[in-house]
Design an enzyme around this catalytic site. Sequence first.
Site, PDB file in Angstrom:
ATOM      1  N   SER A  51       0.813  -1.213   0.000  1.00  0.00           N
ATOM      2  CA  SER A  51       0.000   0.000   0.000  1.00  0.00           C
ATOM      3  C   SER A  51       0.851   1.270   0.000  1.00  0.00           C
ATOM      4  CB  SER A  51      -0.891  -0.019   1.246  1.00  0.00           C
ATOM      5  OG  SER A  51      -1.285   1.280   1.594  1.00  0.00           O
ATOM      6  N   GLY A  52       0.523   2.181  -0.896  1.00  0.00           N
ATOM      7  CA  GLY A  52       1.222   3.470  -0.924  1.00  0.00           C
ATOM      8  C   GLY A  52       0.931   4.275   0.330  1.00  0.00           C
ATOM      9  N   LEU A  53      -0.323   4.244   0.769  1.00  0.00           N
ATOM     10  CA  LEU A  53      -0.691   4.963   1.996  1.00  0.00           C
ATOM     11  C   LEU A  53       0.127   4.440   3.176  1.00  0.00           C
ATOM     12  CD1 LEU A  53      -2.592   6.749   3.774  1.00  0.00           C
ATOM     13  CD2 LEU A  53      -4.144   4.795   3.870  1.00  0.00           C
ATOM     14  N   ASP A  63       0.389  10.596   1.917  1.00  0.00           N
ATOM     15  CA  ASP A  63       0.210   9.787   0.706  1.00  0.00           C
ATOM     16  C   ASP A  63      -0.006  10.710  -0.487  1.00  0.00           C
ATOM     17  OD1 ASP A  63      -0.142   7.607  -0.935  1.00  0.00           O
ATOM     18  OD2 ASP A  63      -2.206   7.212  -0.309  1.00  0.00           O
ATOM     19  N   ASP A  90       1.105  -0.839  -5.099  1.00  0.00           N
ATOM     20  CA  ASP A  90       0.328   0.367  -5.356  1.00  0.00           C
ATOM     21  C   ASP A  90       1.287   1.355  -6.038  1.00  0.00           C
ATOM     22  OD1 ASP A  90      -1.037   2.710  -5.243  1.00  0.00           O
ATOM     23  OD2 ASP A  90      -1.352   2.690  -3.063  1.00  0.00           O
ATOM     24  N   ASP A  92       0.624   4.102  -7.484  1.00  0.00           N
ATOM     25  CA  ASP A  92       0.070   5.466  -7.583  1.00  0.00           C
ATOM     26  C   ASP A  92      -0.227   5.794  -9.047  1.00  0.00           C
ATOM     27  OD1 ASP A  92       0.133   5.633  -4.880  1.00  0.00           O
ATOM     28  OD2 ASP A  92       1.855   6.959  -4.752  1.00  0.00           O
ATOM     29  N   GLU A 119      -3.079   4.346 -11.106  1.00  0.00           N
ATOM     30  CA  GLU A 119      -4.391   4.981 -11.040  1.00  0.00           C
ATOM     31  C   GLU A 119      -4.468   6.153 -12.005  1.00  0.00           C
ATOM     32  OE1 GLU A 119      -3.604   5.519  -6.809  1.00  0.00           O
ATOM     33  OE2 GLU A 119      -4.203   7.618  -6.984  1.00  0.00           O
ATOM     34  N   LYS A 125      -0.333  12.660  -6.778  1.00  0.00           N
ATOM     35  CA  LYS A 125      -1.715  12.301  -6.445  1.00  0.00           C
ATOM     36  C   LYS A 125      -2.011  12.596  -4.972  1.00  0.00           C
ATOM     37  CE  LYS A 125      -1.999   9.134  -3.956  1.00  0.00           C
ATOM     38  NZ  LYS A 125      -2.156   7.679  -3.914  1.00  0.00           N
ATOM     39  N   ASN A 127      -4.375  10.867  -1.604  1.00  0.00           N
ATOM     40  CA  ASN A 127      -5.043   9.624  -1.215  1.00  0.00           C
ATOM     41  C   ASN A 127      -6.521   9.688  -1.556  1.00  0.00           C
ATOM     42  OD1 ASN A 127      -6.629   7.960   1.052  1.00  0.00           O
ATOM     43  ND2 ASN A 127      -4.680   6.974   0.571  1.00  0.00           N
ATOM     44  N   SER A 128      -7.047   8.575  -2.025  1.00  0.00           N
ATOM     45  CA  SER A 128      -8.432   8.546  -2.524  1.00  0.00           C
ATOM     46  C   SER A 128      -9.464   8.734  -1.422  1.00  0.00           C
ATOM     47  CB  SER A 128      -8.706   7.204  -3.209  1.00  0.00           C
ATOM     48  OG  SER A 128      -7.748   6.967  -4.193  1.00  0.00           O
ATOM     49  N   ARG A 163      -6.305   1.302 -12.410  1.00  0.00           N
ATOM     50  CA  ARG A 163      -7.190   1.678 -11.294  1.00  0.00           C
ATOM     51  C   ARG A 163      -8.017   2.883 -11.698  1.00  0.00           C
ATOM     52  NH1 ARG A 163      -5.008   2.852  -5.191  1.00  0.00           N
ATOM     53  NH2 ARG A 163      -6.382   4.607  -4.651  1.00  0.00           N
ATOM     54  N   HIS A 194     -12.353   1.722  -7.644  1.00  0.00           N
ATOM     55  CA  HIS A 194     -12.271   2.191  -6.254  1.00  0.00           C
ATOM     56  C   HIS A 194     -13.482   3.042  -5.912  1.00  0.00           C
ATOM     57  CE1 HIS A 194     -10.552   2.623  -2.457  1.00  0.00           C
ATOM     58  NE2 HIS A 194      -9.562   3.477  -2.676  1.00  0.00           N
TER      59      HIS A 194
HETATM   60  C1  SPV Z   1      -3.436   2.520  -0.664  1.00  0.00           C
HETATM   61  O1  SPV Z   1      -3.528   1.582   0.105  1.00  0.00           O
HETATM   62  O2  SPV Z   1      -2.466   3.268  -0.676  1.00  0.00           O
HETATM   63  C2  SPV Z   1      -4.508   2.785  -1.629  1.00  0.00           C
HETATM   64  C3  SPV Z   1      -5.874   2.470  -1.289  1.00  0.00           C
HETATM   65  O3  SPV Z   1      -4.196   3.321  -2.649  1.00  0.00           O
HETATM   66  S1  SPV Z   1      -6.581   3.909  -0.703  1.00  0.00           S
HETATM   67  O4  SPV Z   1      -5.897   4.314   0.477  1.00  0.00           O
HETATM   68  O5  SPV Z   1      -7.992   3.597  -0.427  1.00  0.00           O
HETATM   69  O6  SPV Z   1      -6.480   4.931  -1.735  1.00  0.00           O
HETATM   70 MG    MG Z   2      -2.454   4.305  -2.619  1.00  0.00          MG
END
Ligand code: SPV
Ligand code: MG
Length: 545
Positions: A51-53, A63, A90, A92, A119, A125, A127-128, A163, A194
Amino acid sequence: MNYAPSPVPLSRSARLRSELLSPHLSFLMEAHNALSAKIAEEAGFTAIWASGLSISATLGLRDNNEASWTQILDVLEFMADATSLPILVDGDTGYGNFNNVRRLVRKLCQRGIAGAAIEDKVFPKANSLGDGAQPLADIDEFCGRIRAGKDSQTDDGFTLVARIEALIAGHGLDEALRRAEAYHAAGADAILIHSKRPTAAEILAFAGRWGNRCPVVIVPTTYHATPTSAYRQAGISAVIWANHNLRASVAAMATTCRLIHDSQSLADVEGRIASVQDLFHLVGNSELEEAERRYLSPRARTNAIVLAASQGSALGALTADRPKCMIDIRGEPLLCRLVATLKEGGVHRVTVVRGYRKETIALSGIDVADNDEYATTGEVASLACALDRIDGNCLVVYGDVLFRRYILDGLLAAEGDIVVAVDALWHARERPGVTRLRDLAATTRPFSPGYLDDAPVQLTALGSEPPEAEIGGEWIGLVRFSPRGAAFARDEIARLAAENALASTDMPEFLTRLCRRHPVAVHFVTGHWLDVDDVADLADARNFL
Ligand code: SPV
Ligand code: MG
């Protein structure tokens, strides 16, 4: 005879691909470093979401592409090393345009990463799940990123997941489907749709209209209450549990910090947290021990057991508050000096068997084993307290002896499964008018100083009163066992235990029993050692240095 080739294990990328293409629902567990990846693997997951986050958060970053892509790559490399599972990264936005995606995909393939999700947003970017704006990429431009990524993969099995952030950005289902169509046509291996709604309604609607034209991956962080069976029914290919390892560890660390801070003690947390052994297990310490057995020189693999459980009563007040081995010899406990000699000689692990006033034996760089029955048991009972260390190449030494380094070097190089160091100049240690118990060695022949005379000598008995004519010298309290010799020693301990004689047996008796069953070689030395039995010995010890 079956000449069929044995099945070649699937590569990680092939495994991720087949998970996504299989008719069953797959699960990817979030990990953010090597340890969490390993924990996910041990829990039974078959694939990992890097996970990027989570990775950003562990670096203390937001993120928002604050961590550079190469910094993320470094983390991924540790993760890939720590687990055998396929990792879906991830990625990004791909960290820029098509060209950045090309470099990213090439590097991921080089590092054994099974796939990446990119994505359709613009670099940098956000975070979503946050509240800010989520500007989407132009569809054609993003298709270029997908094509560039697919054209750059050097691993055929590498998976590129496109994504779609249209629902996150509030553009609705039609836009999401339009994008899915375009990305699929551009060569994406799967679609990640997502959503940050509290229910799965829009995700399930998307899946219904998409009709499984390629695998669909979802991230149910906000619609966590939806039963997993709903995803199966909708034909979803894979679910990503996107950040739950990190969030679990944050909560656990916060609780632990609060407890330790408030109580100024560890008493409340021990037992609620992973043990140090758990950490050793996760990072594979046992594999290293196994490799050491294969690759390290025998000397570097030698471990030592120091028998230091007794008080040493002949030293009076000096041992009132500490065992003999902790008596000060010119500013340092005797034991420190002994341990230093062992370590300088290449012994890699020293285990001290403690007993009397055990709390005073707290040196760094040693392991300890305790003989809590020290007052009523003898030396072999202490040795048995470190039974698991009588293994491989192993030294057993009394805690009250000191010897010059070369004696250790000679003993370690000597031939034999069991070798005792015996001082041929034992008469020189006699003190006029003083009789004391000495461990005298009866040997197959006496010491000979001749240059060419190195015929093997064996022990025939060890004790305080062997026949004078057979005495080859005085045992200095130091014995070496080879791996075979260590097995003999363990067997002898088992026999003593079966005879109910463990508590009463001392080392000379033990070695005498051993030499009746197996050859015990004698390594002669000529002085340059001492043991501390009384105050006169102590004076010698202080001069020895
Ligand atoms: C992540 O886990 O970094 C994601 C999912 O991209 S989210 O945090 O929902 O964007
Ligand atoms: Mg991410």
